[in-house]
Design an enzyme around this catalytic site. Structure first.
Site, short mmCIF file in Angstrom:
data_model
loop_
_atom_site.label_atom_id
_atom_site.label_comp_id
_atom_site.label_asym_id
_atom_site.label_seq_id
_atom_site.Cartn_x
_atom_site.Cartn_y
_atom_site.Cartn_z
N ASP A 188 0.81 -1.46 0.05
CA ASP A 188 -0.29 0.18 -0.11
C ASP A 188 0.97 1.42 0.18
O ASP A 188 0.27 1.97 -0.12
CB ASP A 188 -1.15 0.29 0.98
CG ASP A 188 -0.18 -0.29 2.99
OD1 ASP A 188 0.94 -0.62 2.67
OD2 ASP A 188 -0.53 0.01 3.39
N GLU A 274 10.56 -3.63 12.85
CA GLU A 274 11.89 -3.14 11.76
C GLU A 274 13.14 -3.35 13.19
O GLU A 274 14.43 -3.46 12.94
CB GLU A 274 11.73 -1.85 12.06
CG GLU A 274 9.91 -1.75 10.96
CD GLU A 274 9.20 -1.70 11.27
OE1 GLU A 274 9.06 -1.80 13.10
OE2 GLU A 274 8.17 -1.43 10.67
C1 UGA Z 1 2.88 -0.65 9.44
C2 UGA Z 1 4.58 -1.11 9.12
O1 UGA Z 1 4.30 0.06 7.80
C3 UGA Z 1 3.87 -2.37 8.41
O2 UGA Z 1 6.01 -2.43 7.76
C4 UGA Z 1 4.15 -3.70 9.62
O3 UGA Z 1 4.38 -4.63 8.74
C5 UGA Z 1 3.21 -3.32 10.23
O4 UGA Z 1 2.94 -1.65 10.51
C6 UGA Z 1 2.37 -3.57 11.17
O5 UGA Z 1 1.91 -3.10 12.32
O6 UGA Z 1 2.58 -4.74 11.39
P1 UGA Z 1 0.50 -0.24 8.22
O7 UGA Z 1 -0.32 0.22 6.79
O8 UGA Z 1 -0.33 -0.48 9.79
O9 UGA Z 1 1.98 -0.10 8.51
O10 UGA Z 1 0.88 -2.19 8.28
P2 UGA Z 1 -0.46 -2.94 6.47
O11 UGA Z 1 -0.32 -2.12 5.29
O12 UGA Z 1 -1.76 -3.49 6.97
O13 UGA Z 1 0.86 -4.37 6.17
C7 UGA Z 1 1.90 -4.01 5.90
C8 UGA Z 1 1.63 -5.22 4.32
O14 UGA Z 1 1.20 -6.23 4.99
C9 UGA Z 1 0.82 -4.72 3.62
O15 UGA Z 1 1.79 -5.47 2.61
C10 UGA Z 1 -0.30 -6.03 3.70
O16 UGA Z 1 -0.84 -6.26 2.95
C11 UGA Z 1 0.15 -7.32 4.14
N1 UGA Z 1 -0.19 -7.69 5.32
C12 UGA Z 1 -2.02 -6.96 6.01
C13 UGA Z 1 -0.77 -9.30 4.89
O17 UGA Z 1 -0.23 -9.25 4.08
N2 UGA Z 1 -2.08 -9.89 6.01
C14 UGA Z 1 -2.33 -8.76 7.01
O18 UGA Z 1 -3.58 -10.10 7.32
C15 UGA Z 1 -2.64 -8.12 6.93
MN MN Z 2 0.58 -0.14 5.18
#
Ligand code: UGA
Ligand code: MN
Length: 324
Positions: A188, A274
């Site tokens: 995203d 991280e």
């Molecule tokens: C923040 C950080 O930018 C992420 O790198 C981190 O993994 C995340 O927090 C965290 O709390 O672990 P955020 O925008 O809140 O990011 O997280 P998302 O963008 O919703 O998820 C990070 C990535 O994991 C995305 O590429 C998303 O597609 C993937 N994801 C998310 C999954 O593969 N499974 C899920 O259930 C949720």
């Molecule tokens: Mn994100």
């Protein structure tokens, strides 16, 4: 006697000339390229899926090349380090839109290998057919997040990033490491093309600012005399590496020489992944600041708004089935 030798010589002469001419023509030499190619799209997609940037040769490298010195010809570029982008992704209404934006960016980056890891027990049809048409060297992996970890307050994508790391280590286990750089590219975020130029020169671990994150317009590593000395952040300043997943890259060599470095579920909290990972492979003093000593934002932690599907019918009403 003399005239017999002479006449034989003149009979053989044309044949000798033909043989010399044929030896001089190298059938493997490709036809000269007439148009120059722009920087960001100098690729030929090879049969192994790897993109080989092309350029005119530097003449006179060896005898064979010397013969063709004055003729322009195509030669592979001295190998650019491959950028491996690990992207965790999961099924939701905006998934294909996110992946489309990402692929449109990645397609403009030379020598990039996309490791897309689905958060699922099997590969989805949507992602498989998307990748088949994406025009990018890629590896399609999948691993489901265990149900107990699917909680909003728990870190996301731990298993998926680890699957990407395992694939990289396995792929390179028998060969001496080719130059490469690993980057965690969430589906995203928004990535500028300049970011990839910056990260490609990573020697061990490089860092840069990230926009729209941590409750501020940006977070960034603070740099003094070319070294990271602290963090500009508005959230949990006590983090050893106060940086988002989008704010660093690691050389393939470092990933291979630290085979146990992974993302951990035990004891980890959102926002600490991280630091937990970076602590295993580097120190703050060792970090390489990019983006003009961390003064430029080249990546944004954008988050896509949840789609309003309030009017979506419960059962399929349309006459066609459309993938969105
Ligand atoms: C923040 C950080 O930018 C992420 O790198 C981190 O993994 C995340 O927090 C965290 O709390 O672990 P955020 O925008 O809140 O990011 O997280 P998302 O963008 O919703 O998820 C990070 C990535 O994991 C995305 O590429 C998303 O597609 C993937 N994801 C998310 C999954 O593969 N499974 C899920 O259930 C949720
Ligand atoms: Mn994100």
């Amino acid at each position: 006697m003399k005239s017999a030798l002479c006449s034989r010589f003149f009979i053989l002469l044309p044949w000798i000339l033909i043989v010399i001419i044929m030896l001089d023509v190298d059938p493997r030499r490709p036809a000269p390229q007439l148009t120059s190619r722009p920087y960001f799209s100098p690729h030929a997609v090879g049969c192994g899926g790897s993109r080989v940037p092309l350029r005119r040769s530097i003449p006179g490298r060896d005898a064979a090349e010397k013969r063709n010195e004055s003729r322009p010809q195509l030669q592979p570029e001295p190998r650019l380090p491959t950028i491996y982008a690990i992207t965790p992704t999961y099924s939701r209404p905006v998934q294909k839109a996110e992946l489309t934006r990402l692929a449109n960016t990645f397609r403009q980056v030379a020598q990039l290998h996309w490791i897309l890891v689905e958060d699922r027990a099997t590969r989805s049809e949507l992602v498989s057919s998307f990748l088949a048409r994406a025009g990018l060297p890629n590896t399609h992996l999948h691993v489901p997040t265990p149900r107990r970890y699917k909680r909003p307050w728990l870190p996301r994508a731990t298993e998926q990033r680890n699957a990407g790391l395992a694939w990289l280590r396995q792929r390179h286990q028998h060969q001496s490491a080719q130059p490469g750089v690993l980057f965690f590219a969430d589906d995203d975020n928004t990535y500028s093309l300049e970011l990839f130029q910056e990260m490609r020169t990573t020697r061990k671990v490089s860092v840069w600012p990230v926009g729209l994150v941590g409750g501020r317009r940006y977070e960034r590593p603070l740099v003094k005399n070319g070294k990271v000395v602290g963090w500009y952040t508005g959230w949990r300043e006590d983090r050893p590496f106060a940086i988002d997943m989008a704010g660093f890259a690691v050389s393939l060599q470092v990933i291979l020489s630290n085979p146990k470095a992974v993302f951990k579920r035990r004891g980890s909290q959102p926002g600490m992944q991280e630091s937990d990972f970076l602590k295993q492979i580097t120190t703050v003093e060792e970090l390489e600041p990019k983006a003009s000593n961390c003064t430029k934002v080249l990546v944004w932690h954008t988050r896509t708004e949840k789609v309003n599907l309030a009017n979506e019918p419960k059962y399929h009403l349309d006459t066609v089935n459309i993938e969105v």
